[in-house]
Each structure stands twice: as C-alpha cells, then as structure tokens.
Design a protein around this motif. Structure first.
Motif, PDB file in Angstrom:
ATOM      1  N   UNK A  90       0.837  -1.201   0.000  1.00 11.42           N
ATOM      2  CA  UNK A  90       0.000   0.000   0.000  1.00 11.42           C
ATOM      3  C   UNK A  90       0.870   1.248   0.000  1.00 11.42           C
ATOM      4  N   UNK A  91       0.326   2.397  -0.406  1.00  7.49           N
ATOM      5  CA  UNK A  91       1.088   3.640  -0.381  1.00  7.49           C
ATOM      6  C   UNK A  91       1.649   3.906   1.018  1.00  7.49           C
ATOM      7  N   UNK A  92       2.924   4.257   1.073  1.00  3.51           N
ATOM      8  CA  UNK A  92       3.584   4.543   2.339  1.00  3.51           C
ATOM      9  C   UNK A  92       4.119   3.322   3.056  1.00  3.51           C
ATOM     10  N   UNK A  93       3.798   2.119   2.581  1.00  5.61           N
ATOM     11  CA  UNK A  93       4.261   0.893   3.237  1.00  5.61           C
ATOM     12  C   UNK A  93       5.581   0.406   2.644  1.00  5.61           C
ATOM     13  N   UNK A  94       6.269  -0.430   3.433  1.00  4.95           N
ATOM     14  CA  UNK A  94       7.554  -1.003   3.036  1.00  4.95           C
ATOM     15  C   UNK A  94       7.391  -2.495   2.778  1.00  4.95           C
ATOM     16  N   UNK A  95       8.332  -3.058   2.029  1.00  2.00           N
ATOM     17  CA  UNK A  95       8.396  -4.498   1.782  1.00  2.00           C
ATOM     18  C   UNK A  95       9.860  -4.903   1.740  1.00  2.00           C
ATOM     19  N   UNK A  96      10.127  -6.141   2.085  1.00  2.00           N
ATOM     20  CA  UNK A  96      11.489  -6.654   2.054  1.00  2.00           C
ATOM     21  C   UNK A  96      11.652  -7.632   0.894  1.00  2.00           C
ATOM     22  N   UNK A  97      12.898  -7.839   0.492  1.00  2.00           N
ATOM     23  CA  UNK A  97      13.214  -8.840  -0.522  1.00  2.00           C
ATOM     24  C   UNK A  97      14.526  -9.515  -0.153  1.00  2.00           C
ATOM     25  N   UNK A  98      14.691 -10.737  -0.632  1.00  2.00           N
ATOM     26  CA  UNK A  98      15.931 -11.483  -0.428  1.00  2.00           C
ATOM     27  C   UNK A  98      16.231 -12.219  -1.724  1.00  2.00           C
ATOM     28  N   UNK A  99      17.320 -11.841  -2.378  1.00  2.23           N
ATOM     29  CA  UNK A  99      17.733 -12.450  -3.635  1.00  2.23           C
ATOM     30  C   UNK A  99      18.850 -13.450  -3.334  1.00  2.23           C
ATOM     31  N   UNK A 100      18.586 -14.709  -3.602  1.00  2.47           N
ATOM     32  CA  UNK A 100      19.564 -15.768  -3.371  1.00  2.47           C
ATOM     33  C   UNK A 100      20.508 -15.873  -4.571  1.00  2.47           C
ATOM     34  N   UNK A 101      21.801 -16.074  -4.306  1.00  2.00           N
ATOM     35  CA  UNK A 101      22.819 -16.170  -5.354  1.00  2.00           C
ATOM     36  C   UNK A 101      23.579 -17.479  -5.166  1.00  2.00           C
TER      37      UNK A 101
END
Length: 152
Positions: A90-101
């Motif tokens: 949603x607007x103003x919200x954060x999200x995380x990501x994790x890219x595996x290598x």
C-alpha cells in the motif's frame, strides 16, 4: 476518424509514459530502494537482502526485484530475481526482498550490481518498471544502504 481518436485516447488512458511510468507530476507509482546488503552466507551461496518503499499514491502488487551483477570491467555476469514480502504494498508501506545467489560466476567475480523493479497495479492489469541505484561490493561484502535494526 472518430474511431481513431477514441482508440488513441483510450490507449493513452491505459498506458502511462515510457515503460508504463507515470509522468513526474503524477507520483501514482514510485518505488524507492531504502537499503540493501550483499552477504556471503556460506561457501556455496550469497544473498542480497533489502527493503523498498511504495512512495506512490496507489497500491502495487507482484513486485519483482532483479539484481544485475557486473565484474570489475563492467561486463554483465549474471542476473537473479526475487519477489517481495508482502505481495501487496500500500502507499507509504515497506516491503522486504531477499535475492539468493548460487551461481559461482557471480559469487567469484562480482564487483558491483544494480537493481530493477517491476510491478503490477492493484488490479493486476498494467505492468510498470523502474531502475534503482547501483552498489559496489566492499571488502566487508556489503553494498549500499545503511545498517539499521533490521540488519540491512
């Protein structure tokens, strides 16, 4: 002639500027990279963990972050991607990501990387795309962003 005008106006309603981006005056979609960190997590893998912010005015879904890796001659040596958590931002919200290598060519030769983000609108109708900043791999194996309480 009236049909042609309607078609042109109709298409411009569904498609924003280049690559589906809205104009600078309308910040409906604005994905911002808050922080990221490159980590060697073992002999056989590495990861990039990060966080984005939906700085726009509309909900985004199905966000995919892609890391493009470069060697010290600025040649592309690989790409990896991951979705975000949560799926909907949603607007103003954060999200995380994790890219595996897991690719040894990337792990052994990477000197820098940059990101792209693509996402869909809240109805999963239109796709959007943006580039995000580049990061160098430092001696401490981390790139970009500030360290904070979340470990980024």
């Amino acid at each position: 002639m009236l049909t042609t005008i309607f078609l042109v106006l109709g298409l411009s309603y569904f498609y924003g500027g280049a690559f589906g981006q809205e104009s600078d005056t309308n910040k409906k979609y604005d994905i911002v990279l808050l922080n990221h960190r490159y980590n060697n997590v073992g002999l056989f893998s590495a990861e990039i963990a990060g966080e984005i912010l939906n700085n726009g005015t509309a909900t985004v879904k199905a966000v995919e972050i892609t890391a493009i890796f470069y060697n010290d001659q600025d040649d592309v040596i690989g790409k990896e991607r991951s979705g975000t958590s949560p799926y909907s931002i949603n607007p103003g919200d954060k999200a995380t990501f994790k890219i595996q290598i897991f690719d040894n060519v990337i792990k052994d030769s990477v000197s820098s990387y940059d990101f792209t983000a693509k996402w869909k609108d809240e109805y999963l109708f239109s796709s959007y795309f943006t580039s995000l900043p580049e990061a160098e791999i430092s001696d401490g194996n981390s790139g970009g962003g500030d360290d904070d309480e979340d470990g980024f």
